[in-house]
Write a protein that holds these residues in place. Structure first.
Motif: not given
Length: 487
Positions: A74-78, A125-131, A177-190
């Motif tokens: 958590p601290a490293g990610r924060a 969220y960074a601070d919540l994960a550390v705490a 939380a330590g997950c990696t992410v693939v974000l898919k935004p909506a095609e009308w406002s990317p």
């Protein structure tokens, strides 16, 4: 598909890469789609349109980056997420200008609060994960501890309204939380989400930790949620789309959270401050009603209907439809011609079926639709029961508290509720009785980011916010050790 330097579009004076952001680099596609500005209908950019190949590349990049990102703790990610938050704060003007051009939210709102909320999401969220404190207890001769384990690559699919803020609202707890992410935004406002990839890279997030894949929902979104390497799916959007996503997640036995539509009640009791209630009710037309939490069903105690309506009409008359870049504007255009047709269709059908259009009910040029109020003939009318997602409110009356609650709970949705009353007892009773994920009394859109957020019924599955979101992106494990067996 290529990984050479991606084309760049200049939008509102800001250079925005139009390729996907995968594994820390820009990736183009053979196909593109066009994003247009709701302000004037002008094309803004040709955006790379992902298919299964690009989605697979992004998910595998997230999969490869996951072990090292999870191991940071958590601290490293924060530290990374705080740098990203600082960069968002430093780029508010650029992000606001691009998002205003792309989805037409009021520029002053984007500058003052919406974009900055993205930075707050990452810090929070960074601070919540550390705490986080692991729960310890003794039971049946054993010592027990609950531990969070990062779940793995997460698919995040976000809507076209407030795209930057809502993307950070979901990616922040996943990354913390330590997950990696693939974000898919909506095609009308990317476009603002493309800039999020740039800022993540500048903040030093390792390649593959945050990936942005652009495309059409039925193509890129479907491929993403069905990918066998995805371990979490988070979605905000329509109930119908959620059904498809939920089936795909179920096939891979992947936990799924969804924040969906709303048909939210706005209850006004006779003892309420009618000036405040009417002003807030007229405020539901802000952002052209394209806010899932808006109170679109006005439920007013019949003894105060006339004085309430007098105040409501005066407040609505003060609205200014216009260019969202103009500080005088209070109601912006709708997002897309298809959405304008959808909103107009609801009102046209309501009028044809005998519902009384009290005010508005017409297009006013471009993608603008007049703030509309409809008095339905009965509670089962389509305009009462289904989400419009535009500047269209209905008004009904009730005689007493029981009838008010019954009307409030009479749709399949349950996202939010707004209650105006001066009675603490009534605030507590009605606040408890309405079926919704959040109930506001004498206020609206006040958010504590540690509180649970989500809907009931057709308004959603699961909860976001605070530890609820961090738990979703984690696998919880109980470590149990026989007492006296170790030193």
């Amino acid at each position: 598909m290529s990984t050479t330097t991606s084309p760049v579009a200049t939008v509102a004076g800001v250079d925005v890469p139009t390729g996907h952001f995968i594994g820390g680099r820009r990736v183009d596609s053979a196909r593109t789609f066009t994003t247009i500005s709701p302000i004037d209908g002008a094309p803004l950019a040709e955006i790379a349109r992902a298919g299964e190949e690009e989605v697979d590349l992004a998910v595998r990049a997230a999969h490869d980056a996951f072990p090292a990102w999870a191991a940071l703790g958590p601290a490293g990610r924060a530290a990374h997420l705080h740098r990203l938050a600082d960069l968002i704060d430093a780029n508010v003007e650029r992000l606001a200008a691009v998002e205003c051009a792309d989805m037409a939210m009021l520029l002053r709102s984007l500058r003052a609060r919406v974009i900055a909320r993205g930075a707050l999401n990452y810090r929070n969220y960074a601070d919540l994960a550390v705490a986080y404190e692991e729960r310890d207890w003794r039971s049946k001769g054993t010592w027990n501890r609950v531990q969070r384990m990062p779940a793995g690559p997460a698919a995040v699919i976000t809507p076209w309204n407030a795209p930057f803020m809502l993307s950070t609202w979901k990616t922040a707890p996943a990354l913390a939380a330590g997950c990696t992410v693939v974000l898919k935004p909506a095609e009308w406002s990317p476009l603002s989400c493309s800039l999020l990839g740039e800022l993540a890279d500048e903040a030093g997030l390792p390649p593959g930790v945050l990936n942005v894949v652009q495309g059409i929902g039925e193509e890129a979104g479907a491929a993403l949620v069905a990918h066998p390497l995805i371990r979490r799916v988070s979605f905000t959007g329509s109930t119908d789309t959620a059904r498809h996503i939920g089936r795909a997640a179920a096939d891979n036995v992947v936990p799924f959270t969804a924040e969906l539509g709303g048909k939210n009640p706005f209850l006004v009791f006779a003892d309420a401050d009618l000036d405040a209630a009417a002003a807030k009710a007229a405020g539901q037309y802000d952002d052209a009603g394209q806010v899932c939490l808006s109170g679109t069903r006005l439920l007013v105690e019949e003894s105060v209907l006339e004085p309430f309506l007098e105040r409501f009409h005066a407040a609505t008359d003060a609205h200014v439809l216009g260019d969202p870049r103009d500080d005088a504007t209070t109601v912006s255009p709708l997002i897309h011609p298809d959405h304008l047709e959808r909103v107009a269709g609801f009102v046209d059908r309501a009028r044809a079926s005998g519902q009384r259009v009290v005010r508005g009910g017409a297009r006013t040029g471009g993608l603008f639709y007049a703030p509309t109020l409809i008095e339905p003939t009965d509670n089962d009318a389509e305009i009462v029961q289904n989400e419009v997602f535009g500047p269209v409110l209905t008004i009904q009356t009730f005689r007493d508290e029981d009838e008010a609650v019954a009307l409030a709970n009479s749709t399949r949705y349950g996202l939010s509720a707004i209650v105006y009353t001066s009675s603490l007892g009534r605030a507590d009773r009605v606040g408890r009785a309405v079926r919704s994920g959040v109930a506001w009394v004498n206020t609206f859109l006040v958010r504590d980011l540690t509180a649970p957020f989500g809907g009931v019924g057709h308004s959603g599955i699961g909860r976001e916010g605070g530890d609820h979101a961090l738990d979703f992106y984690s696998d919880l494990k109980t470590l149990q050790i026989l007492e006296g067996s170790v030193r």
